[in-house]
Design a protein around this motif. Structure first.
Motif, mmCIF file in Angstrom:
data_model
loop_
_atom_site.group_PDB
_atom_site.id
_atom_site.type_symbol
_atom_site.label_atom_id
_atom_site.label_comp_id
_atom_site.label_asym_id
_atom_site.label_seq_id
_atom_site.Cartn_x
_atom_site.Cartn_y
_atom_site.Cartn_z
ATOM 1 N N LEU A 124 -76.884 47.556 -0.773
ATOM 2 C CA LEU A 124 -75.538 47.074 -1.158
ATOM 3 C C LEU A 124 -75.377 45.705 -0.535
ATOM 4 O O LEU A 124 -75.982 45.220 0.731
ATOM 5 C CB LEU A 124 -74.720 47.851 0.229
ATOM 6 N N THR A 125 -74.641 44.976 -1.182
ATOM 7 C CA THR A 125 -74.424 43.297 -0.746
ATOM 8 C C THR A 125 -72.974 43.333 -0.495
ATOM 9 O O THR A 125 -72.144 43.583 -1.489
ATOM 10 C CB THR A 125 -74.887 42.317 -1.895
ATOM 11 N N PHE A 126 -72.782 43.041 0.559
ATOM 12 C CA PHE A 126 -71.314 42.864 1.101
ATOM 13 C C PHE A 126 -70.841 41.622 0.828
ATOM 14 O O PHE A 126 -71.570 40.539 1.504
ATOM 15 C CB PHE A 126 -71.060 43.490 2.537
ATOM 16 N N VAL A 127 -69.921 41.270 0.215
ATOM 17 C CA VAL A 127 -69.163 39.899 0.367
ATOM 18 C C VAL A 127 -67.835 39.736 0.761
ATOM 19 O O VAL A 127 -66.984 40.315 0.225
ATOM 20 C CB VAL A 127 -69.327 39.538 -1.646
ATOM 21 N N ILE A 128 -67.862 39.075 1.823
ATOM 22 C CA ILE A 128 -66.910 39.240 2.567
ATOM 23 C C ILE A 128 -66.088 37.701 2.634
ATOM 24 O O ILE A 128 -66.537 36.962 3.075
ATOM 25 C CB ILE A 128 -67.233 39.619 4.254
ATOM 26 N N ASP A 129 -64.712 37.978 2.427
ATOM 27 C CA ASP A 129 -63.880 37.012 2.474
ATOM 28 C C ASP A 129 -63.456 36.557 4.236
ATOM 29 O O ASP A 129 -62.973 37.422 5.074
ATOM 30 C CB ASP A 129 -62.630 37.326 1.758
ATOM 31 N N ILE A 130 -64.004 35.345 4.471
ATOM 32 C CA ILE A 130 -63.569 34.845 5.878
ATOM 33 C C ILE A 130 -62.651 33.783 6.074
ATOM 34 O O ILE A 130 -62.625 32.621 6.922
ATOM 35 C CB ILE A 130 -64.922 34.615 6.709
ATOM 36 N N SER A 131 -61.830 33.655 4.703
ATOM 37 C CA SER A 131 -60.776 32.415 4.926
ATOM 38 C C SER A 131 -59.942 32.666 5.945
ATOM 39 O O SER A 131 -59.648 33.791 6.598
ATOM 40 C CB SER A 131 -60.258 32.429 3.385
ATOM 41 N N GLY A 188 -64.685 32.436 -6.345
ATOM 42 C CA GLY A 188 -65.503 32.097 -7.462
ATOM 43 C C GLY A 188 -67.012 32.063 -6.759
ATOM 44 O O GLY A 188 -67.985 32.419 -7.372
ATOM 45 N N ALA A 189 -67.096 31.239 -5.723
ATOM 46 C CA ALA A 189 -68.416 30.743 -5.243
ATOM 47 C C ALA A 189 -68.927 32.239 -4.489
ATOM 48 O O ALA A 189 -70.062 32.544 -4.418
ATOM 49 C CB ALA A 189 -68.293 29.805 -4.159
ATOM 50 N N GLY A 190 -67.935 33.193 -3.924
ATOM 51 C CA GLY A 190 -68.390 34.180 -3.353
ATOM 52 C C GLY A 190 -68.838 35.293 -4.184
ATOM 53 O O GLY A 190 -69.802 35.692 -4.118
ATOM 54 N N VAL A 191 -68.316 35.295 -5.587
ATOM 55 C CA VAL A 191 -68.670 36.188 -6.179
ATOM 56 C C VAL A 191 -70.302 35.668 -6.744
ATOM 57 O O VAL A 191 -71.197 36.774 -6.914
ATOM 58 C CB VAL A 191 -67.844 36.518 -7.408
ATOM 59 N N GLU A 192 -70.407 34.553 -7.069
ATOM 60 C CA GLU A 192 -71.626 33.953 -7.452
ATOM 61 C C GLU A 192 -72.763 34.126 -6.598
ATOM 62 O O GLU A 192 -73.683 34.724 -6.865
ATOM 63 C CB GLU A 192 -71.397 32.617 -8.017
ATOM 64 N N THR A 193 -72.373 33.752 -5.419
ATOM 65 C CA THR A 193 -73.591 34.018 -4.433
ATOM 66 C C THR A 193 -73.666 35.252 -4.136
ATOM 67 O O THR A 193 -74.927 35.650 -3.877
ATOM 68 C CB THR A 193 -73.010 33.216 -2.963
ATOM 69 N N GLY A 194 -72.941 36.113 -4.044
ATOM 70 C CA GLY A 194 -72.728 37.544 -3.728
ATOM 71 C C GLY A 194 -73.929 38.424 -4.733
ATOM 72 O O GLY A 194 -74.820 38.987 -4.453
ATOM 73 N N TYR A 195 -73.723 37.820 -6.057
ATOM 74 C CA TYR A 195 -74.441 38.529 -7.070
ATOM 75 C C TYR A 195 -75.888 37.954 -7.093
ATOM 76 O O TYR A 195 -77.055 38.603 -7.328
ATOM 77 C CB TYR A 195 -73.848 38.446 -8.316
ATOM 78 N N ALA A 196 -76.125 36.580 -6.843
ATOM 79 C CA ALA A 196 -77.416 35.965 -6.486
ATOM 80 C C ALA A 196 -78.246 36.796 -5.482
ATOM 81 O O ALA A 196 -79.333 36.925 -5.611
ATOM 82 C CB ALA A 196 -77.252 34.525 -6.446
ATOM 83 N N VAL A 213 -79.140 40.339 -6.924
ATOM 84 C CA VAL A 213 -80.264 40.453 -7.725
ATOM 85 C C VAL A 213 -81.646 39.952 -7.021
ATOM 86 O O VAL A 213 -82.574 40.520 -7.301
ATOM 87 C CB VAL A 213 -80.056 39.159 -8.900
ATOM 88 N N GLU A 214 -81.632 39.034 -6.052
ATOM 89 C CA GLU A 214 -82.940 38.596 -5.454
ATOM 90 C C GLU A 214 -83.250 39.784 -4.555
ATOM 91 O O GLU A 214 -84.477 39.996 -4.486
ATOM 92 C CB GLU A 214 -82.550 37.558 -4.438
ATOM 93 N N GLY A 215 -82.286 40.709 -4.025
ATOM 94 C CA GLY A 215 -82.693 41.523 -3.425
ATOM 95 C C GLY A 215 -82.768 43.064 -3.951
ATOM 96 O O GLY A 215 -82.680 44.125 -3.146
ATOM 97 N N ARG A 216 -82.505 42.944 -5.201
ATOM 98 C CA ARG A 216 -82.501 44.356 -6.014
ATOM 99 C C ARG A 216 -83.483 45.066 -5.717
ATOM 100 O O ARG A 216 -84.926 44.664 -5.955
ATOM 101 C CB ARG A 216 -82.461 43.700 -7.595
ATOM 102 N N ARG A 217 -83.329 46.424 -5.609
ATOM 103 C CA ARG A 217 -84.596 47.437 -5.498
ATOM 104 C C ARG A 217 -84.586 48.575 -6.790
ATOM 105 O O ARG A 217 -83.477 48.943 -7.151
ATOM 106 C CB ARG A 217 -84.054 48.161 -4.086
ATOM 107 N N ALA A 218 -85.695 48.766 -7.043
ATOM 108 C CA ALA A 218 -85.963 49.478 -8.120
ATOM 109 C C ALA A 218 -85.740 51.135 -7.500
ATOM 110 O O ALA A 218 -85.969 51.213 -6.547
ATOM 111 C CB ALA A 218 -87.436 49.541 -8.560
ATOM 112 N N HIS A 219 -85.157 51.986 -8.473
ATOM 113 C CA HIS A 219 -84.850 53.387 -8.052
ATOM 114 C C HIS A 219 -84.083 53.350 -6.935
ATOM 115 O O HIS A 219 -83.763 54.352 -6.303
ATOM 116 C CB HIS A 219 -86.218 53.929 -7.781
#
Length: 533
Positions: free
Chosen positions: A186-193, A263-271, A274-280
């Protein structure tokens, strides 16, 4: 007021880009600006709905109705049918008597409306999504033994001539019934504005994440991304086992800062995902925000494209958790839809506990992928029908069995309810409708279908004599209808009792069901009634 207005034919279908072949629906108005991301909790949590038996008015089978799908072409209307038209009829009735939509288990619209009313406001009619009101309450549908769905179809007559409410209920197996769920990444993308400094926003998110961290298993993983004027990966994908203290520290150190670059949050969150993606494992991005984007890329289509690409290439889905009294609804709902997820809204600690604690396994363990429903109304008994809500979930009828067309992802413990207003032909008796749900096995991607049907004899004589859970469904739909009357694209449901009677009905149902959620529904209706002056 004009009733049952139908959108202009030929509206492009938002999911597929094709022209719709099913009945056109009113397209949802996009509110300016911002995000409405509220389903993280849905991503993480377990459905507490209790299973139960159906009332017997529907028949479930692994096949279709004897007439099959699609339904036969409707008979030409007779003079008597024309005379039977009333103020609830659609100007352009469905030419094919089919209704097809992707399954949806969002509830954010209802929860945000309830909070707005509790604070003395009135929700914007454009934010009212009736299907999210209807799906906010426990149902007693029969549950299947394994993956996939049970199908329940029932209905009740309204006090308007020849009009009924027909309910299509779909249910998945209870959470935990199929053994161990897969691990979660789980990648949590948190708004801290700066706007997240308001009480009940970032502080509530931190409490929720701390609780969730304690509930996740040792073989689960989490990553943490924050965004304000820029985005930052605070914690890369980290296994819970042996690292809970590190994760708690990262959560507790969050502080609100400047503007909101979603936009930056979504882009970094998905990156990061993807980097930490686990099979199965079940890989998810969970976006927590008040959705008040004001910096960087605020173009919805651009952000949506990034989500769609990551979903297609890596199978990473998005869930949103919305917070805050001033909350951007429409973009959040679109983002979760595009990311194959769904949304919830958290207004306080009780909601947060329900989302992050009580529903933890839900949507980590999927029971169905790309699930779609198609309802075929029998043209010999049905003169007209209208699906209540699901405006953004419409699917072209011809795409029902096209498994390349996106549907909804559904986890264990879920119920999905669709409500229709149906006008029967005067004196008609017999088969009324067949509902079929199609889904792909979450592991093998093999397609499956299950159907249920209802006869005119299966309708209760009155909505208010029906089973209590059917009545709760009707109350929720009528309530959404009342709140949406400021939107001139909407049409009043047949049998509208008005807020006064609706409040009395809800109070009675809260006592009969002893359901806290129904009690809160009754309170919200009372607040809306007082707001009318």
């Amino acid at each position: 007021m004009e009733r049952y207005r139908t959108p202009r034919p030929g509206t492009p279908h938002r999911r597929t880009g094709r022209r719709r072949t099913s009945r056109p629906r009113a397209a949802r108005r996009l509110r300016t600006a911002v995000l409405a991301l509220t389903a993280a909790g849905g991503l993480l949590l377990t459905a507490c709905s209790a299973g139960g038996g159906s009332d017997g008015s529907s028949k479930a089978s692994d096949g279709s109705h004897r007439n099959g799908f699609p339904a036969p072409a409707p008979a030409a209307p007779t003079a008597g049918d024309q005379q039977g038209q009333d103020r609830f009829a659609s100007p352009s009735p469905s030419p094919d008597h089919l209704s097809t939509f992707a399954l949806d288990v969002d509830t954010a619209s209802y929860e945000y409306a309830r909070r707005t009313l509790a604070e003395g406001g009135r929700p914007d009619p454009a934010t009212i999504r009736p299907e999210e009101f209807v799906n906010s309450f426990r149902q007693d549908y029969e549950r299947p033994d394994g993956n996939g769905f049970s199908v329940t179809v029932d209905g009740a007559r309204t006090n308007e001539k020849n009009w009924s409410l027909v309910r299509v209920g779909l249910a998945t197996r209870p959470a935990g019934d199929s053994g161990e769920r897969p691990p979660a990444a789980l990648t949590f993308v948190i708004d801290i504005s700066g706007s997240m400094s308001e009480p009940g926003r970032l502080d509530l998110a931190q409490k929720s994440l701390d609780t969730m961290t304690n509930r996740l298993r040792d073989d689960d993983s989490v990553a943490l991304v924050t965004f304000s004027e820029k985005a930052e990966t605070v914690l890369p994908m980290t296994r819970l086992g042996g690292h809970r203290g590190e994760i708690h520290h990262a959560i507790d150190s969050l502080e609100p800062t400047y503007s909101t670059n979603l936009g930056a949050g979504v882009e970094t969150g998905y990156a990061t995902a993807v980097e930490g993606r686990r099979a199965h494992a079940t890989n998810r991005v969970v976006l927590i925000s008040d959705a008040l984007a004001n910096d960087g890329d605020t173009d919805p289509d651009s952000i949506l494209d990034r989500i769609s690409t990551a979903r297609r290439e890596y199978g990473i889905t998005l869930f949103g958790v919305g917070v805050g009294s001033d909350y951007g609804d429409a973009l959040m709902e679109r983002l979760a839809d595009k990311g194959d997820g769904h949304t919830v809204y958290v207004s306080g600690e009780d909601d947060a506990r329900k989302v992050f604690c009580d529903q933890l396994p839900q949507n980590i363990d999927l029971t169905a992928r790309d699930a779609k429903a198609q309802v075929a109304f029998d043209p010999s008994t049905v003169a007209d029908f209208r699906l209540v809500g699901y405006d953004d979930r419409q699917v072209a009828d011809d795409d029902f069995r096209d498994d390349r067309v996106d549907g909804g992802e559904v986890g264990p413990g879920h119920t999905v309810t669709a409500l229709y207003a149906v006008r029967t032909r005067p004196g008609a008796e017999g088969h009324l409708a067949t509902a079929t749900v199609r889904w792909l096995d979450p592991d093998t991607r093999a397609p499956h279908e299950r159907s249920g049907e209802v006869e005119t004899t299966g309708l209760w004589d009155s909505v208010w004599e029906a089973a209590p859970r059917f009545q709760v469904t009707a109350v929720a739909a009528y309530f959404a209808d009342a709140l949406r009357q400021g939107d001139d694209r909407w049409a009043t449901l047949p049998g509208d009792p008005g807020l006064g009677e609706l409040k009395d009905r809800a109070d009675d149902l809260a006592k009969r069901t002893e359901d806290r959620d129904v009690r809160r529904l009754a309170d919200a209706i009372g607040e809306a009634r007082r707001g009318q002056g």
